[in-house]
Design a protein around this motif. Sequence first.
Motif, PDB file in Angstrom:
ATOM      1  N   TYR A  29      62.398  17.474  64.280  1.00  0.00           N
ATOM      2  CA  TYR A  29      62.186  16.264  65.101  1.00  0.00           C
ATOM      3  C   TYR A  29      61.290  15.249  64.381  1.00  0.00           C
ATOM      4  CZ  TYR A  29      64.007  18.079  69.598  1.00  0.00           C
ATOM      5  OH  TYR A  29      64.787  18.531  70.625  1.00  0.00           O
ATOM      6  N   LEU A  30      60.258  15.783  63.717  1.00  0.00           N
ATOM      7  CA  LEU A  30      59.252  14.922  63.099  1.00  0.00           C
ATOM      8  C   LEU A  30      59.916  13.926  62.154  1.00  0.00           C
ATOM      9  CD1 LEU A  30      56.205  15.388  63.692  1.00  0.00           C
ATOM     10  CD2 LEU A  30      56.008  16.237  61.357  1.00  0.00           C
ATOM     11  N   PRO A  62      63.398   5.403  65.138  1.00  0.00           N
ATOM     12  CA  PRO A  62      62.803   5.376  66.496  1.00  0.00           C
ATOM     13  C   PRO A  62      63.821   5.117  67.605  1.00  0.00           C
ATOM     14  CG  PRO A  62      61.584   3.970  64.951  1.00  0.00           C
ATOM     15  CD  PRO A  62      62.849   4.354  64.266  1.00  0.00           C
ATOM     16  N   GLY A  63      65.032   4.678  67.233  1.00  0.00           N
ATOM     17  CA  GLY A  63      66.066   4.427  68.240  1.00  0.00           C
ATOM     18  C   GLY A  63      66.973   5.622  68.462  1.00  0.00           C
ATOM     19  N   LYS A 110      68.518   8.991  69.802  1.00  0.00           N
ATOM     20  CA  LYS A 110      68.430   9.745  71.050  1.00  0.00           C
ATOM     21  C   LYS A 110      68.848  11.184  70.767  1.00  0.00           C
ATOM     22  CE  LYS A 110      67.712   7.275  74.145  1.00  0.00           C
ATOM     23  NZ  LYS A 110      66.424   6.653  74.550  1.00  0.00           N
ATOM     24  N   ILE A 111      67.930  12.103  70.986  1.00  0.00           N
ATOM     25  CA  ILE A 111      68.198  13.532  70.745  1.00  0.00           C
ATOM     26  C   ILE A 111      68.451  14.214  72.085  1.00  0.00           C
ATOM     27  CG2 ILE A 111      67.142  15.714  69.991  1.00  0.00           C
ATOM     28  CD1 ILE A 111      65.641  14.160  67.853  1.00  0.00           C
ATOM     29  N   HIS A 112      69.464  15.067  72.127  1.00  0.00           N
ATOM     30  CA  HIS A 112      69.744  15.868  73.331  1.00  0.00           C
ATOM     31  C   HIS A 112      69.928  17.315  72.892  1.00  0.00           C
ATOM     32  CE1 HIS A 112      70.633  12.288  75.880  1.00  0.00           C
ATOM     33  NE2 HIS A 112      70.934  11.766  74.721  1.00  0.00           N
ATOM     34  N   MET A 113      68.938  18.128  73.161  1.00  0.00           N
ATOM     35  CA  MET A 113      69.063  19.538  72.797  1.00  0.00           C
ATOM     36  C   MET A 113      69.307  20.351  74.057  1.00  0.00           C
ATOM     37  SD  MET A 113      68.984  19.561  69.530  1.00  0.00           S
ATOM     38  CE  MET A 113      68.542  21.200  68.954  1.00  0.00           C
ATOM     39  N   PRO A 118      66.401  16.391  77.687  1.00  0.00           N
ATOM     40  CA  PRO A 118      67.071  16.187  76.392  1.00  0.00           C
ATOM     41  C   PRO A 118      66.225  16.605  75.192  1.00  0.00           C
ATOM     42  CG  PRO A 118      66.740  14.075  77.539  1.00  0.00           C
ATOM     43  CD  PRO A 118      66.322  15.147  78.476  1.00  0.00           C
ATOM     44  N   MET A 150      62.722  11.613  64.132  1.00  0.00           N
ATOM     45  CA  MET A 150      62.157  10.598  65.022  1.00  0.00           C
ATOM     46  C   MET A 150      61.398   9.532  64.239  1.00  0.00           C
ATOM     47  SD  MET A 150      60.826  12.834  68.251  1.00  0.00           S
ATOM     48  CE  MET A 150      61.952  13.454  69.511  1.00  0.00           C
ATOM     49  N   ALA A 151      60.724   9.956  63.170  1.00  0.00           N
ATOM     50  CA  ALA A 151      59.972   8.980  62.366  1.00  0.00           C
ATOM     51  C   ALA A 151      60.928   8.061  61.610  1.00  0.00           C
ATOM     52  CB  ALA A 151      59.042   9.698  61.394  1.00  0.00           C
ATOM     53  N   ARG A 195      56.524  12.537  74.012  1.00  0.00           N
ATOM     54  CA  ARG A 195      56.453  12.513  72.545  1.00  0.00           C
ATOM     55  C   ARG A 195      55.002  12.372  72.098  1.00  0.00           C
ATOM     56  NH1 ARG A 195      62.178   9.513  70.936  1.00  0.00           N
ATOM     57  NH2 ARG A 195      61.223   9.296  68.877  1.00  0.00           N
ATOM     58  N   THR A 204      61.222  27.771  68.912  1.00  0.00           N
ATOM     59  CA  THR A 204      59.915  27.234  68.567  1.00  0.00           C
ATOM     60  C   THR A 204      59.619  25.973  69.378  1.00  0.00           C
ATOM     61  OG1 THR A 204      60.973  25.959  66.860  1.00  0.00           O
ATOM     62  CG2 THR A 204      60.067  28.082  66.215  1.00  0.00           C
ATOM     63  N   PHE A 205      60.420  25.747  70.412  1.00  0.00           N
ATOM     64  CA  PHE A 205      60.200  24.544  71.207  1.00  0.00           C
ATOM     65  C   PHE A 205      58.954  24.726  72.074  1.00  0.00           C
ATOM     66  CE2 PHE A 205      63.856  21.646  70.746  1.00  0.00           C
ATOM     67  CZ  PHE A 205      64.513  22.345  69.759  1.00  0.00           C
ATOM     68  N   ASP A 229      64.913  26.404  63.101  1.00  0.00           N
ATOM     69  CA  ASP A 229      63.833  25.691  63.786  1.00  0.00           C
ATOM     70  C   ASP A 229      64.126  24.199  63.901  1.00  0.00           C
ATOM     71  OD1 ASP A 229      61.570  24.783  64.940  1.00  0.00           O
ATOM     72  OD2 ASP A 229      60.217  25.383  63.316  1.00  0.00           O
ATOM     73  N   MET A 230      64.959  23.860  64.879  1.00  0.00           N
ATOM     74  CA  MET A 230      65.344  22.466  65.020  1.00  0.00           C
ATOM     75  C   MET A 230      64.188  21.585  65.489  1.00  0.00           C
ATOM     76  SD  MET A 230      69.259  22.262  65.919  1.00  0.00           S
ATOM     77  CE  MET A 230      70.438  23.216  64.954  1.00  0.00           C
ATOM     78  N   TYR A 231      63.241  22.172  66.195  1.00  0.00           N
ATOM     79  CA  TYR A 231      62.126  21.340  66.673  1.00  0.00           C
ATOM     80  C   TYR A 231      61.325  20.775  65.501  1.00  0.00           C
ATOM     81  CZ  TYR A 231      58.126  19.678  69.317  1.00  0.00           C
ATOM     82  OH  TYR A 231      57.132  18.884  69.851  1.00  0.00           O
ATOM     83  N   PRO A 270      56.655  11.566  66.586  1.00  0.00           N
ATOM     84  CA  PRO A 270      56.790  10.116  66.391  1.00  0.00           C
ATOM     85  C   PRO A 270      57.331   9.462  67.665  1.00  0.00           C
ATOM     86  CG  PRO A 270      57.646  11.319  64.500  1.00  0.00           C
ATOM     87  CD  PRO A 270      57.374  12.339  65.568  1.00  0.00           C
ATOM     88  N   LEU A 271      56.829   8.273  67.968  1.00  0.00           N
ATOM     89  CA  LEU A 271      57.192   7.614  69.218  1.00  0.00           C
ATOM     90  C   LEU A 271      58.533   6.893  69.101  1.00  0.00           C
ATOM     91  CD1 LEU A 271      53.650   6.275  70.111  1.00  0.00           C
ATOM     92  CD2 LEU A 271      54.789   8.343  70.939  1.00  0.00           C
ATOM     93  N   GLY A 272      59.175   6.690  70.266  1.00  0.00           N
ATOM     94  CA  GLY A 272      60.476   6.042  70.314  1.00  0.00           C
ATOM     95  C   GLY A 272      60.353   4.532  70.514  1.00  0.00           C
ATOM     96  N   ASP A 273      61.419   3.860  70.149  1.00  0.00           N
ATOM     97  CA  ASP A 273      61.553   2.400  70.235  1.00  0.00           C
ATOM     98  C   ASP A 273      61.258   1.918  71.665  1.00  0.00           C
ATOM     99  OD1 ASP A 273      62.403  -0.220  70.157  1.00  0.00           O
ATOM    100  OD2 ASP A 273      64.399   0.228  69.364  1.00  0.00           O
ATOM    101  N   GLY A 302      64.673  19.273  74.892  1.00  0.00           N
ATOM    102  CA  GLY A 302      64.816  20.719  74.687  1.00  0.00           C
ATOM    103  C   GLY A 302      63.504  21.469  74.823  1.00  0.00           C
TER     104      GLY A 302
END
Lengths: 383, 383
Positions: free
Chosen positions: B328-329, B336-337, B339-342, A24, B332-333, A294, A2-3, B323-325, A300-303, A26
């Motif tokens: 993310y919501l 915010p720090g 780091k995801i690597h898929m 990263p 990430m929310a 993102r 579902t990416f 459904d890993m994507y 959601p946005l990153g730091d 995905g």
Amino acid sequence: MTFPVVGMIGGGQLARMTHEAGIPLGIRFRILSDTPQDSAAQVVGDVTVGDYRDLDTLRAFARGCDVITFDHEHVPAAHLRALEADGVVVRPGPDALRHAQDKGVMRTRLAELGVPCPVNRIVADPADVTRFAGEAGGYPVVLKTVRGGYDGKGVWIARSEADAAEPFKAGVPVLAEEKVDFVRELAANVVRSPHGQAVAYPVVESVQVDGVCDTVIAPAPGLPEELSAKAQQLALTVARELGVVGHLAVELFEVRAADGTPGILVNELAMRPHNSGHWTMDGAATSQFANHLRAVLDLPLGDPRPRARWTVMANVLGGDFPDMYAAYLHCMARDPGLKIHMYGKDVKPGRKVGHVTTYGDDLADVRERARHAADYLRGTIDE
Amino acid sequence: MTFPVVGMIGGGQLARMTHEAGIPLGIRFRILSDTPQDSAAQVVGDVTVGDYRDLDTLRAFARGCDVITFDHEHVPAAHLRALEADGVVVRPGPDALRHAQDKGVMRTRLAELGVPCPVNRIVADPADVTRFAGEAGGYPVVLKTVRGGYDGKGVWIARSEADAAEPFKAGVPVLAEEKVDFVRELAANVVRSPHGQAVAYPVVESVQVDGVCDTVIAPAPGLPEELSAKAQQLALTVARELGVVGHLAVELFEVRAADGTPGILVNELAMRPHNSGHWTMDGAATSQFANHLRAVLDLPLGDPRPRARWTVMANVLGGDFPDMYAAYLHCMARDPGLKIHMYGKDVKPGRKVGHVTTYGDDLADVRERARHAADYLRGTIDE
């Protein structure tokens, strides 16, 4: 699976670095590139070669993309509206993007928002430039074609009416601006999501040489906190009011009023990852490229905070020395902390072919390391 | 264009992350992938689909590559020798690689070097396992096929002679090892160049669950400086003596002698980027992938030092939640720090499909953040 699939129009270094940031996550990333040799086309798995000025090409490319975004601002607005009418998600959308595509539209809108800008207006011919000069404190004045300029292209300094003929030859409306007596140039970079979340990176100093960005220092040294907050707030306001989705770079002049009060004026806007944000790849918790992705995916946005006290980015320009790889040996051995980013572009004099980043606690040292590496790669020094 | 071409054999996540690290270097990177859907094949621009067990395929792939390196250790040594005879540069070379391909060869060589290992020897049949148990302090003992194992595959714990039959069914020599009563598992990761330069990353703690790496903490908490230096020195010695070029992971057991003296024993070797080094992507000045590339290209190596006091990596395993994507919501929310690597791999229960990294000053907080994200992505928690 579902990416989502992100389609980026353009195959330059911004697309290349966005791909790097997308791996990263995905996600599926594809580009529409002018040629198979473009910077990003060398490293992206899913490349369509085609002309972004052709609507059928854009339509075919957009098919199967969850969102379309950009490596440059040159896609005709009418085409983007046609894609939106087809149901394609375009971020930033054409209503936002026109402010980055047309400097006249941008100036008008910023004036409405009360955002401080250099004195400016559209001028009709060289005689009109002289009238404008009278209104704006005299010659020299800056002349810009409203469309198509970047990195000093499409910009002229007119010192007299005799100088003012050239810009009109392109057949594009010409914007005249006062030549600002600035202290230095800054950039306030922000990223905004469709649902309205936004992050602001530290305000940076952008050192320009011959109209091209040479060095970026993050954060801008000695910038009063009040002015820094004002610049970030200004960029966030512009992003919100113009409906920007993704990365927005606001290039600024730092100025002093006659009484010494510091202030800022907006120079240019860019609605995409930007050279003034390249330092974030090595220097911030989340890079501008990762946050741009993102944002266009409405995640959601990153730091955006810095990871080091000082980060310096220096552009590597093409010189007379074509073999930059040979220079790696010396640069890497001299400075094991140096971060090199090359774009896979052929070396041509003055062309941006890469950048280097350094970070640390001692600004003078960090600047010297970046400067040395950029100069050595270019071939202007040999030790 | 004088930038070299690096060919990596294998299309898994290690090749994917090596590509990510290679983009800024401006090099050309190509992979030999089993299928067009493999993790790296989704994101690399230059993909050859083919079987690494076929010499003609390897030869065709190697043509035009300046150096060949690996995402896995399964390429037959005879093929690598044939490539070398053709003049292909193979790094690490077959003489080094056989120590990672055959656990019997590895144990023999480490014993010659005086490197501390668990008591071990090749065993002939279940009765011989019982004899070995008598020599090594009794059952249980660990049995390993000398080739083809990873992530707990090819490894058995035999509690009695009746348990010891299974490993012999593969028709591959079986190595018996004492079951070490260890305090915890560590990894000492180093990178070495052909000209002999080497860097050592901080020694990390590797937390295993069901024989699979679950969490890596950098640096290993509370590790006495003396033991850390000893582990790094050991890994550097092994890299030099075995002629390793590129990244070497030395998996270790931390043990206590009867008198309480701390020590280390070598568990496994891997001659490629390794799961215990994934933390370096976000946590070190130079990632293991960037340094692996620099090593195989014989470029000076990058700074291996950590950028944060603590960095924690947690593997994301496939669960019941495909459904890993969508996850993310929340992740990430919440952080915010983060780091995801898929890796772009289909979710199967227990399969490593990605990893997450966190860093900061407070180890408990950093661990909790990584753990939460990995569990949430897997679907074992839902808030």
